[in-house]
Design a protein around this motif. Structure first.
Motif, PDB file in Angstrom:
ATOM      1  N   UNK A  31      70.763  88.859  24.541  1.00 57.57           N
ATOM      2  CA  UNK A  31      69.347  88.797  24.177  1.00 57.57           C
ATOM      3  C   UNK A  31      68.638  87.620  24.829  1.00 57.57           C
ATOM      4  N   UNK A  32      69.199  87.113  25.915  1.00 57.39           N
ATOM      5  CA  UNK A  32      68.560  85.979  26.586  1.00 57.39           C
ATOM      6  C   UNK A  32      67.214  86.374  27.177  1.00 57.39           C
ATOM      7  N   UNK A  33      67.082  87.646  27.588  1.00 58.59           N
ATOM      8  CA  UNK A  33      65.787  88.090  28.131  1.00 58.59           C
ATOM      9  C   UNK A  33      64.706  88.031  27.054  1.00 58.59           C
ATOM     10  N   UNK A  34      65.006  88.586  25.865  1.00 63.45           N
ATOM     11  CA  UNK A  34      64.041  88.535  24.773  1.00 63.45           C
ATOM     12  C   UNK A  34      63.747  87.089  24.384  1.00 63.45           C
ATOM     13  N   UNK A  35      64.787  86.248  24.456  1.00 62.96           N
ATOM     14  CA  UNK A  35      64.579  84.832  24.194  1.00 62.96           C
ATOM     15  C   UNK A  35      63.655  84.207  25.221  1.00 62.96           C
ATOM     16  N   UNK A  36      63.747  84.677  26.466  1.00 62.16           N
ATOM     17  CA  UNK A  36      62.848  84.185  27.509  1.00 62.16           C
ATOM     18  C   UNK A  36      61.398  84.521  27.220  1.00 62.16           C
ATOM     19  N   UNK A  37      61.170  85.714  26.661  1.00 55.05           N
ATOM     20  CA  UNK A  37      59.811  86.107  26.292  1.00 55.05           C
ATOM     21  C   UNK A  37      59.270  85.166  25.221  1.00 55.05           C
ATOM     22  N   UNK A  38      60.087  84.919  24.195  1.00 58.45           N
ATOM     23  CA  UNK A  38      59.662  84.004  23.133  1.00 58.45           C
ATOM     24  C   UNK A  38      59.403  82.601  23.680  1.00 58.45           C
ATOM     25  N   UNK A  39      60.272  82.153  24.579  1.00 53.69           N
ATOM     26  CA  UNK A  39      60.113  80.813  25.140  1.00 53.69           C
ATOM     27  C   UNK A  39      58.850  80.712  25.981  1.00 53.69           C
ATOM     28  N   UNK A  40      58.557  81.780  26.721  1.00 49.75           N
ATOM     29  CA  UNK A  40      57.342  81.780  27.544  1.00 49.75           C
ATOM     30  C   UNK A  40      56.089  81.708  26.687  1.00 49.75           C
ATOM     31  N   UNK A  41      56.179  82.248  25.471  1.00 49.93           N
ATOM     32  CA  UNK A  41      55.018  82.250  24.571  1.00 49.93           C
ATOM     33  C   UNK A  41      54.982  81.035  23.652  1.00 49.93           C
ATOM     34  N   UNK A  43      54.256  77.781  23.858  1.00 52.85           N
ATOM     35  CA  UNK A  43      53.065  76.927  23.807  1.00 52.85           C
ATOM     36  C   UNK A  43      51.870  77.662  23.221  1.00 52.85           C
ATOM     37  N   UNK A  44      51.728  78.941  23.560  1.00 51.32           N
ATOM     38  CA  UNK A  44      50.629  79.731  22.991  1.00 51.32           C
ATOM     39  C   UNK A  44      50.721  79.773  21.471  1.00 51.32           C
ATOM     40  N   UNK A  45      51.941  79.990  20.976  1.00 46.40           N
ATOM     41  CA  UNK A  45      52.151  80.074  19.531  1.00 46.40           C
ATOM     42  C   UNK A  45      51.844  78.734  18.866  1.00 46.40           C
ATOM     43  N   UNK A  46      52.343  77.664  19.444  1.00 45.28           N
ATOM     44  CA  UNK A  46      52.116  76.329  18.874  1.00 45.28           C
ATOM     45  C   UNK A  46      50.630  76.002  18.833  1.00 45.28           C
ATOM     46  N   UNK A  61      49.334  74.804  -2.431  1.00 40.34           N
ATOM     47  CA  UNK A  61      50.692  75.355  -2.445  1.00 40.34           C
ATOM     48  C   UNK A  61      51.708  74.279  -2.067  1.00 40.34           C
ATOM     49  N   UNK A  62      52.782  74.225  -2.792  1.00 38.91           N
ATOM     50  CA  UNK A  62      53.843  73.254  -2.485  1.00 38.91           C
ATOM     51  C   UNK A  62      54.881  73.823  -1.526  1.00 38.91           C
ATOM     52  N   UNK A  63      54.740  75.094  -1.192  1.00 37.82           N
ATOM     53  CA  UNK A  63      55.678  75.748  -0.282  1.00 37.82           C
ATOM     54  C   UNK A  63      54.914  76.584   0.736  1.00 37.82           C
ATOM     55  N   UNK A  64      55.249  76.428   2.011  1.00 37.82           N
ATOM     56  CA  UNK A  64      54.701  77.265   3.070  1.00 37.82           C
ATOM     57  C   UNK A  64      55.748  78.330   3.390  1.00 37.82           C
ATOM     58  N   UNK A  65      55.314  79.585   3.345  1.00 38.10           N
ATOM     59  CA  UNK A  65      56.232  80.705   3.542  1.00 38.10           C
ATOM     60  C   UNK A  65      55.982  81.379   4.888  1.00 38.10           C
ATOM     61  N   UNK A  66      57.040  81.473   5.667  1.00 38.46           N
ATOM     62  CA  UNK A  66      57.005  82.034   7.020  1.00 38.46           C
ATOM     63  C   UNK A  66      57.963  83.220   7.079  1.00 38.46           C
ATOM     64  N   UNK A  67      57.563  84.292   7.750  1.00 39.55           N
ATOM     65  CA  UNK A  67      58.427  85.464   7.908  1.00 39.55           C
ATOM     66  C   UNK A  67      58.551  85.816   9.386  1.00 39.55           C
ATOM     67  N   UNK A  68      59.782  86.049   9.827  1.00 43.73           N
ATOM     68  CA  UNK A  68      60.024  86.582  11.165  1.00 43.73           C
ATOM     69  C   UNK A  68      60.486  88.023  11.002  1.00 43.73           C
ATOM     70  N   UNK A  69      59.676  88.952  11.465  1.00 49.72           N
ATOM     71  CA  UNK A  69      59.942  90.379  11.288  1.00 49.72           C
ATOM     72  C   UNK A  69      60.707  90.926  12.494  1.00 49.72           C
ATOM     73  N   UNK A  80      62.361  80.626  17.441  1.00 51.16           N
ATOM     74  CA  UNK A  80      60.977  80.980  17.137  1.00 51.16           C
ATOM     75  C   UNK A  80      60.514  80.317  15.847  1.00 51.16           C
ATOM     76  N   UNK A  81      61.363  80.361  14.833  1.00 55.51           N
ATOM     77  CA  UNK A  81      61.024  79.758  13.541  1.00 55.51           C
ATOM     78  C   UNK A  81      60.849  78.250  13.673  1.00 55.51           C
ATOM     79  N   UNK A  82      61.749  77.605  14.400  1.00 52.82           N
ATOM     80  CA  UNK A  82      61.656  76.157  14.561  1.00 52.82           C
ATOM     81  C   UNK A  82      60.351  75.764  15.242  1.00 52.82           C
ATOM     82  N   UNK A  83      59.952  76.524  16.245  1.00 48.78           N
ATOM     83  CA  UNK A  83      58.692  76.251  16.942  1.00 48.78           C
ATOM     84  C   UNK A  83      57.500  76.381  15.991  1.00 48.78           C
TER      85      UNK A  83
END
Length: 370
Positions: A31-41, A43-46, A61-69, A80-83
């Motif tokens: 899945x390195x290719x899919x990882x490359x897509x995420x990595x390329x994006x 800065x845009x995400x940040x 709210x005392x908790x921020x909730x994040x979901x990766x679908x 992706x989550x760490x970013x």
């Protein structure tokens, strides 16, 4: 109008998750290719989170909730989550008006029930600064309580449909897609059937997220796109999938698989144009488009043509093995993907195709809830 339970069941569709475990054909190793897509994006995400996440709306709210679908089994989902979390921390540090500490983070990893969650959670980063939970189920249905999420992320997954349109495997239908496994070079009737299925699925997806995301929260969608005006047959994934289909046709001619099995097999995928994505968002009406930008193009590492073709075949196999196995049986897999690798080596330049693939990052913000 059906009950929520009925609607959820209808939206589930068929599930064929990525290849689990850590073997040679597993998604975790291919899945390195899919990882490359995420990595390329990245800065845009940040930038989008820092600029558009309305933390004032949920400052109590005392908790921020994040979901990766559509998280699959890692490691891409963890990066992706760490970013995302690092960008949220920057946002809080910049907002002096809140005068409060950065809240705790809870991260939900979602994929189909049959996803290999064991492998996923065995590889969780030991130094993570969030509480992790798995949420099984289709992202085309409701997964979370109302107004409970602050950031939703989905990458390289929205092209999967809930099902193949029924008419394309119906011999009596003008949309019968005989001899093909994709819509890309098919008749207008076939393309329209896939487009309609995608529009219906996107309606379900956006409505489910509209109910789950809190006002001011963000949804980030990274997806392969068909540039407006580009024929479906010229979209990189479709070019690859058509080569895979030609291998099945050859195997049918040799008697390795039955022709009728090929005629009733279609990939449940559709690659939208920007116009189709924007139209789906407009029909839903619950989100504003904060960004709709192209992801910087990917470049493939300089390897020999045969190795690049083989690597591409491994990637496709890690994604599609379960789907193909369910329809044709396990015994054809090695021969099919050997044929596919050879075709890629002989007929296309995988590295050039990768560089020509267009990805977009859509950043949507939940509008005020009436």
């Amino acid at each position: 109008m059906g009950t929520e339970k009925e609607m959820s069941k209808e939206g589930e569709g068929e599930a064929y998750p990525m290849k689990g475990g850590d073997g040679a054909y597993s998604y975790s190793r291919n899945s390195s290719y899919q990882g490359g897509v995420r990595n390329a994006a990245k800065e845009l995400v940040s930038e989008a989170i820092v600029e558009s996440l309305d933390i004032v709306k949920f400052s109590s709210s005392t908790t921020i909730r994040v979901a990766d679908l559509g998280c699959s089994i890692g490691p891409n989902t963890f990066f992706a989550v760490q970013n995302i979390l690092e960008a949220i921390e920057v946002k809080y540090c910049q907002n002096q008006a809140l005068n409060s500490q950065i809240p705790e983070f809870q991260v939900f990893f979602n994929d189909h029930v049959s996803n290999d969650f064991n492998t996923l959670f065995l590889s969780l980063p030991p130094d993570r600064r969030y509480h992790a939970a798995g949420v099984p189920g289709s992202f085309y249905s409701r997964l979370f309580p109302s107004n409970s999420l602050h950031v939703v992320h989905i990458s390289y997954a929205i092209h999967w449909l809930t099902r193949v349109p029924k008419e394309v495997v119906d011999r009596s239908s003008p949309a019968w897609n005989k001899g093909r496994i994709t819509y890309s070079s098919a008749s207008d009737e076939v393309i329209e059937a896939f487009s309609a299925q995608c529009a219906d699925d996107m309606g379900r997806f956006l409505q489910a997220r509209a109910e789950e995301i809190a006002e001011g929260g963000l949804m980030i969608i990274i997806f392969a796109v068909r540039p407006n005006g580009t024929p479906h047959s010229q979209v990189t994934p479709n070019i690859l999938h058509d080569r895979l289909g030609s291998c099945l046709i050859e195997m049918a001619k040799k008697g390795i698989v039955r022709e009728e099995k090929v005629d009733t097999f279609n990939l449940p995928m559709y690659y939208m144009s920007i116009q189709e994505m924007e139209a789906a968002i407009e029909r839903n009406g619950c989100f504003s488009i904060e960004r709709m930008e192209s992801v910087p193009p990917l470049t493939y590492s300089q390897k020999s043509a045969s190795l690049t073709a083989k690597a591409c075949a491994f990637i496709i196999r890690s994604v599609m093995e379960g789907l193909i196995k369910a329809h044709f049986g396990e015994e054809i897999l090695d021969q099919l993907f050997d044929c596919f690798s050879k075709k890629l080596e002989d007929e296309v330049s995988v590295s050039e195709l990768v560089e020509k693939t267009v990805y977009f990052c859509a950043v949507l913000r939940r509008k005020a809830i009436n």
